[in-house]
Design a protein around this motif. Structure first.
Motif, PDB file in Angstrom:
ATOM      1  N   GLU A  69       0.734  -1.310  -0.095  1.00  0.00           N
ATOM      2  CA  GLU A  69       0.046  -0.138   0.187  1.00  0.00           C
ATOM      3  C   GLU A  69       0.898   1.325  -0.082  1.00  0.00           C
ATOM      4  O   GLU A  69       2.036   1.337   0.954  1.00  0.00           O
ATOM      5  N   ASP A  70       1.080   2.051  -1.348  1.00  0.00           N
ATOM      6  CA  ASP A  70       1.725   3.516  -0.653  1.00  0.00           C
ATOM      7  C   ASP A  70       0.658   4.354  -0.299  1.00  0.00           C
ATOM      8  O   ASP A  70      -0.480   4.594  -0.120  1.00  0.00           O
ATOM      9  N   CYS A  71       1.332   4.916   1.363  1.00  0.00           N
ATOM     10  CA  CYS A  71       0.308   5.449   1.814  1.00  0.00           C
ATOM     11  C   CYS A  71       0.429   6.945   2.032  1.00  0.00           C
ATOM     12  O   CYS A  71      -0.382   7.426   2.612  1.00  0.00           O
ATOM     13  N   VAL A  72       0.637   7.485   0.880  1.00  0.00           N
ATOM     14  CA  VAL A  72       1.078   8.522   0.078  1.00  0.00           C
ATOM     15  C   VAL A  72      -0.914   8.454  -0.633  1.00  0.00           C
ATOM     16  O   VAL A  72      -1.581   9.402  -0.533  1.00  0.00           O
ATOM     17  N   THR A  73      -0.824   8.204  -1.852  1.00  0.00           N
ATOM     18  CA  THR A  73      -2.670   7.495  -2.482  1.00  0.00           C
ATOM     19  C   THR A  73      -3.016   6.683  -2.386  1.00  0.00           C
ATOM     20  O   THR A  73      -4.540   6.714  -2.600  1.00  0.00           O
ATOM     21  N   GLY A  74      -2.456   5.630  -1.316  1.00  0.00           N
ATOM     22  CA  GLY A  74      -3.858   4.963  -0.072  1.00  0.00           C
ATOM     23  C   GLY A  74      -3.952   3.378  -1.531  1.00  0.00           C
ATOM     24  O   GLY A  74      -4.424   3.146  -1.074  1.00  0.00           O
ATOM     25  N   GLU A  75      -3.276   3.925  -2.658  1.00  0.00           N
ATOM     26  CA  GLU A  75      -3.484   2.729  -3.615  1.00  0.00           C
ATOM     27  C   GLU A  75      -2.810   1.307  -3.199  1.00  0.00           C
ATOM     28  O   GLU A  75      -1.787   1.342  -2.175  1.00  0.00           O
ATOM     29  N   VAL A  76      -3.477   0.060  -3.905  1.00  0.00           N
ATOM     30  CA  VAL A  76      -3.177  -0.639  -3.112  1.00  0.00           C
ATOM     31  C   VAL A  76      -3.040  -2.243  -3.994  1.00  0.00           C
ATOM     32  O   VAL A  76      -3.611  -1.858  -5.119  1.00  0.00           O
ATOM     33  N   LYS A  92       7.062   6.057   1.423  1.00  0.00           N
ATOM     34  CA  LYS A  92       5.898   5.443   3.128  1.00  0.00           C
ATOM     35  C   LYS A  92       5.561   4.341   1.818  1.00  0.00           C
ATOM     36  O   LYS A  92       4.475   4.354   0.843  1.00  0.00           O
ATOM     37  N   HIS A  93       5.089   2.546   2.776  1.00  0.00           N
ATOM     38  CA  HIS A  93       4.681   1.676   2.075  1.00  0.00           C
ATOM     39  C   HIS A  93       4.147   1.344   3.766  1.00  0.00           C
ATOM     40  O   HIS A  93       5.214   0.744   4.227  1.00  0.00           O
TER      41      HIS A  93
END
Length: 130
Positions: A69-76, A92-93
């Motif tokens: 999960e990309d903690c900036v975009t929320g993409e998983v 950050k992930h």
């Protein structure tokens, strides 16, 4: 030429353990290759909050499954054998394993060998770890 065998390296200090993972560091900063190379196992059901602020990492999934999960975009993004991801922005992930994952990883700058994640999910900068 450097030759190392994974099963032999796992019997030495090159195998580093921490919560939710272990990593066998096959190439380290002292090998003077400009990167380090690791075979890392992410334990089943592990959830790792990571942020390599001082390193770039690329990862290739050999076996197992999970997600990142990309903690900036929320993409998983799903991770399964054959998936590669690169943390080219010191991303950050959160790494999650639904079953044990075996990953081939490279770090630049290379790690020295004993690094484990600090409270913020990073490794110390190379100059602090030397």
């Amino acid at each position: 030429m450097i030759i190392r065998k994974l099963d032999e390296a796992r019997e030495t200090e090159r195998l580093v353990h921490s919560d939710g993972w272990d990593s066998t560091r096959l190439l380290l900063a002292g090998d003077n290759m400009g990167f380090s190379f690791h075979i890392t196992r992410i334990h089943e059901n592990a959830e790792l909050n990571l942020h390599y602020k001082h390193h770039f990492e690329s990862v290739y999934c050999i076996s197992g499954s999970g997600s990142i999960e990309d903690c900036v975009t929320g993409e998983v993004h799903e991770i399964r054998p054959g998936t590669m991801y690169a943390l080219n922005l010191n991303d950050k992930h959160v790494l999650r394993a639904t079953e044990e994952m075996v990953m081939a990883c490279t770090f630049n700058p290379p790690v020295t060998g004993s690094e484990v994640h600090r409270e913020d999910g990073s490794y110390a900068p190379a100059e602090d770890a030397a």
